[in-house]
Design a protein around this motif. Structure first.
Motif, mmCIF file in Angstrom:
data_model
loop_
_atom_site.group_PDB
_atom_site.id
_atom_site.type_symbol
_atom_site.label_atom_id
_atom_site.label_comp_id
_atom_site.label_asym_id
_atom_site.label_seq_id
_atom_site.Cartn_x
_atom_site.Cartn_y
_atom_site.Cartn_z
ATOM 1 N N GLU A 234 -100.953 26.898 64.057
ATOM 2 C CA GLU A 234 -101.404 26.640 62.687
ATOM 3 C C GLU A 234 -102.491 27.630 62.270
ATOM 4 O O GLU A 234 -102.463 28.165 61.157
ATOM 5 C CB GLU A 234 -101.926 25.207 62.585
ATOM 6 C CG GLU A 234 -100.830 24.154 62.714
ATOM 7 C CD GLU A 234 -101.384 22.748 62.831
ATOM 8 O OE1 GLU A 234 -102.629 22.610 62.985
ATOM 9 O OE2 GLU A 234 -100.592 21.787 62.803
ATOM 10 N N LYS A 235 -103.429 27.903 63.181
ATOM 11 C CA LYS A 235 -104.531 28.818 62.885
ATOM 12 C C LYS A 235 -104.034 30.229 62.594
ATOM 13 O O LYS A 235 -104.600 30.943 61.757
ATOM 14 C CB LYS A 235 -105.513 28.832 64.061
ATOM 15 C CG LYS A 235 -106.733 29.721 63.832
ATOM 16 C CD LYS A 235 -107.673 29.672 65.026
ATOM 17 C CE LYS A 235 -108.868 30.599 64.816
ATOM 18 N NZ LYS A 235 -109.792 30.584 65.985
ATOM 19 N N HIS A 236 -102.951 30.625 63.267
ATOM 20 C CA HIS A 236 -102.435 31.989 63.118
ATOM 21 C C HIS A 236 -101.226 32.056 62.178
ATOM 22 O O HIS A 236 -100.500 33.050 62.178
ATOM 23 C CB HIS A 236 -102.088 32.558 64.496
ATOM 24 C CG HIS A 236 -103.294 32.792 65.367
ATOM 25 N ND1 HIS A 236 -103.829 34.033 65.572
ATOM 26 C CD2 HIS A 236 -104.081 31.925 66.057
ATOM 27 C CE1 HIS A 236 -104.886 33.939 66.361
ATOM 28 N NE2 HIS A 236 -105.061 32.665 66.672
ATOM 29 N N ASP A 237 -101.027 30.989 61.410
ATOM 30 C CA ASP A 237 -99.976 30.958 60.370
ATOM 31 C C ASP A 237 -98.592 31.292 60.922
ATOM 32 O O ASP A 237 -97.846 32.101 60.365
ATOM 33 C CB ASP A 237 -100.321 31.934 59.237
ATOM 34 C CG ASP A 237 -101.624 31.569 58.531
ATOM 35 O OD1 ASP A 237 -101.863 30.369 58.332
ATOM 36 O OD2 ASP A 237 -102.405 32.485 58.214
ATOM 37 N N LEU A 238 -98.250 30.633 62.009
ATOM 38 C CA LEU A 238 -96.958 30.887 62.658
ATOM 39 C C LEU A 238 -95.991 29.709 62.517
ATOM 40 O O LEU A 238 -94.900 29.733 63.080
ATOM 41 C CB LEU A 238 -97.179 31.177 64.156
ATOM 42 C CG LEU A 238 -98.013 32.429 64.490
ATOM 43 C CD1 LEU A 238 -98.399 32.424 65.969
ATOM 44 C CD2 LEU A 238 -97.233 33.688 64.150
ATOM 45 N N GLU A 239 -96.397 28.680 61.721
ATOM 46 C CA GLU A 239 -95.595 27.449 61.670
ATOM 47 C C GLU A 239 -94.177 27.674 61.170
ATOM 48 O O GLU A 239 -93.248 26.989 61.608
ATOM 49 C CB GLU A 239 -96.250 26.387 60.773
ATOM 50 C CG GLU A 239 -97.674 26.027 61.152
ATOM 51 C CD GLU A 239 -98.667 26.698 60.229
ATOM 52 O OE1 GLU A 239 -99.513 25.982 59.663
ATOM 53 O OE2 GLU A 239 -98.586 27.931 60.071
ATOM 54 N N GLU A 240 -93.996 28.611 60.261
ATOM 55 C CA GLU A 240 -92.656 28.813 59.688
ATOM 56 C C GLU A 240 -91.684 29.445 60.682
ATOM 57 O O GLU A 240 -90.475 29.263 60.554
ATOM 58 C CB GLU A 240 -92.763 29.696 58.438
ATOM 59 C CG GLU A 240 -93.360 28.987 57.234
ATOM 60 C CD GLU A 240 -93.259 29.828 55.974
ATOM 61 O OE1 GLU A 240 -92.516 30.842 55.994
ATOM 62 O OE2 GLU A 240 -93.923 29.480 54.983
ATOM 63 N N ASN A 241 -92.220 30.173 61.655
ATOM 64 C CA ASN A 241 -91.351 30.925 62.557
ATOM 65 C C ASN A 241 -91.310 30.377 63.981
ATOM 66 O O ASN A 241 -90.494 30.821 64.787
ATOM 67 C CB ASN A 241 -91.777 32.392 62.602
ATOM 68 C CG ASN A 241 -91.569 33.084 61.270
ATOM 69 O OD1 ASN A 241 -92.416 32.982 60.380
ATOM 70 N ND2 ASN A 241 -90.442 33.763 61.115
ATOM 71 N N ILE A 242 -92.180 29.435 64.307
ATOM 72 C CA ILE A 242 -92.163 28.803 65.630
ATOM 73 C C ILE A 242 -91.859 27.322 65.428
ATOM 74 O O ILE A 242 -92.625 26.600 64.783
ATOM 75 C CB ILE A 242 -93.490 28.999 66.380
ATOM 76 C CG1 ILE A 242 -93.749 30.496 66.603
ATOM 77 C CG2 ILE A 242 -93.454 28.263 67.721
ATOM 78 C CD1 ILE A 242 -95.060 30.803 67.304
ATOM 79 N N ILE A 243 -90.753 26.882 65.980
ATOM 80 C CA ILE A 243 -90.251 25.534 65.698
ATOM 81 C C ILE A 243 -90.070 24.757 66.997
ATOM 82 O O ILE A 243 -89.412 25.221 67.931
ATOM 83 C CB ILE A 243 -88.901 25.609 64.954
ATOM 84 C CG1 ILE A 243 -89.075 26.385 63.635
ATOM 85 C CG2 ILE A 243 -88.334 24.213 64.695
ATOM 86 C CD1 ILE A 243 -87.775 26.787 62.981
ATOM 87 N N PHE A 244 -90.682 23.575 67.062
ATOM 88 C CA PHE A 244 -90.525 22.680 68.201
ATOM 89 C C PHE A 244 -89.343 21.753 67.945
ATOM 90 O O PHE A 244 -89.291 21.075 66.922
ATOM 91 C CB PHE A 244 -91.804 21.870 68.438
ATOM 92 C CG PHE A 244 -92.953 22.693 68.951
ATOM 93 C CD1 PHE A 244 -93.119 22.909 70.315
ATOM 94 C CD2 PHE A 244 -93.863 23.261 68.065
ATOM 95 C CE1 PHE A 244 -94.180 23.675 70.785
ATOM 96 C CE2 PHE A 244 -94.920 24.033 68.522
ATOM 97 C CZ PHE A 244 -95.071 24.241 69.891
ATOM 98 N N LEU A 245 -88.414 21.723 68.882
ATOM 99 C CA LEU A 245 -87.179 20.959 68.696
ATOM 100 C C LEU A 245 -87.194 19.609 69.401
ATOM 101 O O LEU A 245 -86.301 18.795 69.196
ATOM 102 C CB LEU A 245 -85.992 21.779 69.211
ATOM 103 C CG LEU A 245 -85.762 23.136 68.543
ATOM 104 C CD1 LEU A 245 -84.660 23.901 69.258
ATOM 105 C CD2 LEU A 245 -85.410 22.956 67.070
#
Length: 361
Positions: A234-245
């Motif tokens: 979240e801090k590094h603005d990666l939420e859109e590209n890293i997805i927990f399944l």
């Protein structure tokens, strides 16, 4: 010969690597060997009976308590006992015994807390005692054999190496998963030893050079390690590209393996690294570690081997796979050849040789 196998853990809701390993090895032994009889010992009455073939085996419950393994003395006597970790009964001395050595991650990656260190050293002492008392040790990789010698002083000639088999995940019927493409894929428990943080950091480095890619992470998203990881993303603005399944079944794994750009598994320590072989068998390029057993499983050019402690090395490997179609093809081809070295039937036949050797000694 009557062979006793301690099948523990068994009957878990979501069996992890250890439970899968001992179940499949036992299943293969019973399929391969119909001449000897077997007693399968479980800790408690299972909700579901094991699906083993033949009529040359029976199931016996040992019961609970701290010293539950010592209840073996009141059960059907066996000529040789197989223990699936280096843990023998404290007060009952089996007639002949073989122990499996998978890995000693608890020694290298124990929490620095007082409780964590206490558990580490109690386990270490118990393992050392059991390895000394056992008649034979079967390590699941050369790396584990070397650790057993280094940590416990076990004589080299007492240890045989037998690689594990693997489940042909991609023969399972696919179950669709919402997965943006192109994606790198990791599957496993989300804990420190699986090095998920450095996979995320590696992907972050890679994404600065190559946009439009995703990292999909399979595994139960819970615990302190996951929460720390989530905050970093979240801090590094990666939420859109890293997805927990979340937890994935075989059908979902089959779907994802077949569509992944690469399977990324640069973990810190593995006794064998079964997911690497599963991925190779599915025809997906693999990025894994150049340490522990993974450099054995990923040998012969069948995987890109990286320093698991170096996120930039992981990023470079991702970039190579993303850009170089010839490399991808080579990894897929060599991976398909490499997996032929591993099967449960082979592991069972090698174990049977050890059991016979111990019995006749």
């Amino acid at each position: 010969m009557k062979i006793g196998i301690v099948l523990h853990p068994y009957d878990e809701d979501k069996p992890a690597g250890l439970a899968r390993t001992i179940y499949e090895w036992t299943k293969a032994l019973l399929e391969t060997d119909t001449e000897n009889s077997y007693v399968i010992f479980v800790k408690k009455k299972p909700r579901k009976q094991p699906e083993f073939s033949g009529s040359h085996w029976k199931l016996e419950e040992l019961g609970g308590g701290m010293l539950w393994l010592d209840n073996l003395k009141n059960k059907t006597p066996c000529d040789v006992y197989l223990f699936n970790t280096p843990v023998l009964p404290l007060f009952f001395r089996p007639k002949k015994s073989v122990v499996l050595a998978l890995d000693f991650a608890y020694y290298y990656l124990a929490p620095k807390t007082i409780k964590g260190q206490m558990v580490k050293w109690i386990t270490f002492i118990y393992h050392g005692l059991s390895l000394k008392r056992a008649d034979k040790v079967v390590a699941i990789s050369q790396a584990t054999k070397e650790d057993t010698i280094k940590l416990f002083g076990t004589p080299e000639e007492k240890i045989d190496v037998s690689y594990l088999g693997f489940k042909k995940i991609c023969e399972s019927q696919e179950i669709s998963v919402e997965a943006p493409t192109p994606f790198f894929f990791f599957a496993g428990i989300i804990k420190e030893r699986k090095n998920v943080f450095n996979i995320v950091k590696g992907f972050e480095h890679f994404s600065k050079e190559q946009e439009g890619y995703y990292l999909l992470i399979g595994g139960n998203p819970s615990g302190v390690y996951y929460e720390t990881l989530k905050k970093y993303i979240e801090k590094h603005d990666l939420e859109e590209n890293i997805i927990f399944l979340g937890h994935l079944n075989d059908g979902q794994l089959s779907y994802l393996y077949k569509r992944a750009l690469a399977f990324v598994f640069p973990t810190l320590i593995e006794g064998f690294g079964m997911p690497v072989v599963e991925a190779m068998d599915c025809g997906v390029p693999v990025i894994t570690s150049n340490v522990s057993s993974l450099k054995e499983v990923g040998a012969n050019g069948s995987a890109l081997l990286v320093d698991p402690y170096d996120p930039e090395a992981i990023a470079r490997a991702m970039g190579q796979v993303a850009r170089d179609q010839n490399l991808r093809g080579s990894l897929i081809k060599k991976g398909a050849l490499q997996v032929k070295n591993f099967s449960w039937e082979k592991a069972a036949r090698e174990m049977l040789v050890v059991l016979n050797e111990v019995h006749t000694k």
